[in-house]
Write an enzyme that holds these catalytic residues in place. Structure first.
Site, PDB file in Angstrom:
ATOM      1  N   GLU A  80       0.862  -0.858  -0.074  1.00  0.00           N
ATOM      2  CA  GLU A  80      -0.117  -0.003  -0.202  1.00  0.00           C
ATOM      3  C   GLU A  80       0.908   1.513  -0.150  1.00  0.00           C
ATOM      4  OE1 GLU A  80      -2.791  -0.721  -0.738  1.00  0.00           O
ATOM      5  OE2 GLU A  80      -3.667  -2.190   0.300  1.00  0.00           O
ATOM      6  N   HIS A  99      -2.082   2.169   8.827  1.00  0.00           N
ATOM      7  CA  HIS A  99      -3.219   1.781   7.526  1.00  0.00           C
ATOM      8  C   HIS A  99      -3.369   0.267   8.741  1.00  0.00           C
ATOM      9  CE1 HIS A  99      -5.823  -0.321   5.257  1.00  0.00           C
ATOM     10  NE2 HIS A  99      -5.179  -0.452   5.393  1.00  0.00           N
ATOM     11  N   HIS A 101      -6.585  -2.547  10.383  1.00  0.00           N
ATOM     12  CA  HIS A 101      -8.262  -3.035   9.348  1.00  0.00           C
ATOM     13  C   HIS A 101      -8.828  -3.584  10.641  1.00  0.00           C
ATOM     14  CE1 HIS A 101      -6.459  -5.330   5.717  1.00  0.00           C
ATOM     15  NE2 HIS A 101      -6.133  -3.282   5.859  1.00  0.00           N
ATOM     16  N   HIS A 162     -12.345  -2.349   3.319  1.00  0.00           N
ATOM     17  CA  HIS A 162     -11.246  -2.226   3.365  1.00  0.00           C
ATOM     18  C   HIS A 162     -11.198  -2.678   5.008  1.00  0.00           C
ATOM     19  CE1 HIS A 162      -7.193  -1.608   2.030  1.00  0.00           C
ATOM     20  NE2 HIS A 162      -7.179  -2.318   3.075  1.00  0.00           N
TER      21      HIS A 162
HETATM   22 ZN   LIG Z   1      -5.876  -3.046   4.459  1.00  0.00          ZN
END
Ligand SMILES: [Zn+2]
Length: 298
Positions: A80, A99, A101, A162
């Site tokens: 990413e 980042h 989840h 996501h």
């Molecule tokens: Zn991700």
């Protein structure tokens, strides 16, 4: 003393620590998530691809330039990376990007429900609102494009179907914003299970905006209660109804479409409207009510 070297080794250790916390709190599973921080004007320190964030070591990190070219490191940078680069290019004030989840916040992202209601003072003053960036295929250039719309005005956002993305003036401040988003999502979920939030009125929200100034809380954009007209968001849109003189307002916007549920919830939910008070219906609710009445006439 070699300050530059020290600060690089400190930042490597800090990324390892933030990775451990993300994994320990269940914000990432397996190899999910990525973390980066600015080393200097032209270089980033970033987690590598395909490692569990709970078990990283300081020598695993990659160093890249702002175009994503690898300058140092045995492993390849995060898949990413482009999303991180997009943030650094558009926000010179941002020093770190996280980042992950986190499951409750990601649940909101999957359900397509932004965390944008005026509910908690500390969230209004810090993050303002947490919008949802459109769905994009992970690790493609679609993702930075989806993030672009909100990155100028927000330090935290959900990524549709996501996860979540947070930005900060240093690594831990970006990490703590991830904690705040997940905590806010948990509280919002519980409140909805208990009959729905009572939201802060617009007047109260603007008082909180004033507190930002008074306490020097940095925010990339001001709070607004109406969506901006331009393509890119230039303010943090918060759902807060105008209700002069009222501090807390029952959340009219949150009621479901089904009329029977709507009426049942309005008469039983804590904080719902007492029988003798005005109930405002949206156009859709009013239409449904009329259609129901017509059906019963036949
Ligand atoms: Zn991700």
């Amino acid at each position: 003393m070699e300050p530059a070297v020290n600060s690089e080794s400190k930042l490597r250790a800090d990324i390892v620590e933030v990775g451990r916390r993300l994994y320990a709190r269940g914000y990432t599973a397996s190899n999910d998530g990525n973390i980066s921080v600015r080393l200097d004007a032209g270089r980033l320190l970033m987690t590598p691809t395909s490692v569990c964030k709970g078990f990283m070591t300081v020598e695993m990190m990659c160093i890249t330039d702002l175009d994503g070219r690898k300058l140092e490191g045995d492993r390849d940078p995060s898949s990413e990376m482009q999303m991180h680069l997009e943030v650094y290019r558009r926000r010179p004030d941002v020093q770190a990007v996280v980042h992950a989840h986190p499951p409750i916040a990601t649940g909101f992202a999957v359900a397509g429900i932004p965390l944008d209601r005026a509910v908690l003072a500390e969230v209004v003053t810090t993050l303002g609102s947490v919008p949802i960036a459109e769905y994009a295929t992970p690790s493609t250039k679609e993702l930075p494009e989806a993030v672009r719309q909100y990155v100028q005005a927000h330090d935290g956002m959900l990524l549709a179907n996501h996860g979540a993305l947070t930005l900060g003036k240093d690594l831990f401040s970006a990490y703590y914003k991830m904690e705040t988003i997940e905590h806010f999502a948990k509280i919002s979920l519980v409140a909805r299970l208990l009959g729905g939030e009572r939201v802060l009125s617009r007047e109260e929200v603007f008082k909180l905006q004033d507190l930002r100034g008074r306490y020097g809380i940095a925010a990339p954009a001001p709070i607004c209660t109406e969506p901006p007209t331009g393509a890119a968001a230039d303010c943090q849109v918060i759902q807060a109804p105008a209700a002069p003189g009222q501090r807390l307002v029952p959340d009219y916007a949150a009621f479901p479409d089904d009329l029977a549920t709507l009426i049942a919830r309005r008469s039983h939910a804590p904080g719902s409207v007492p029988a003798d008070r005005e109930i405002r219906l949206t156009y859709g609710e009013l239409t449904a009510l009329i259609e129901d009445a017509v059906k019963n006439l036949r």
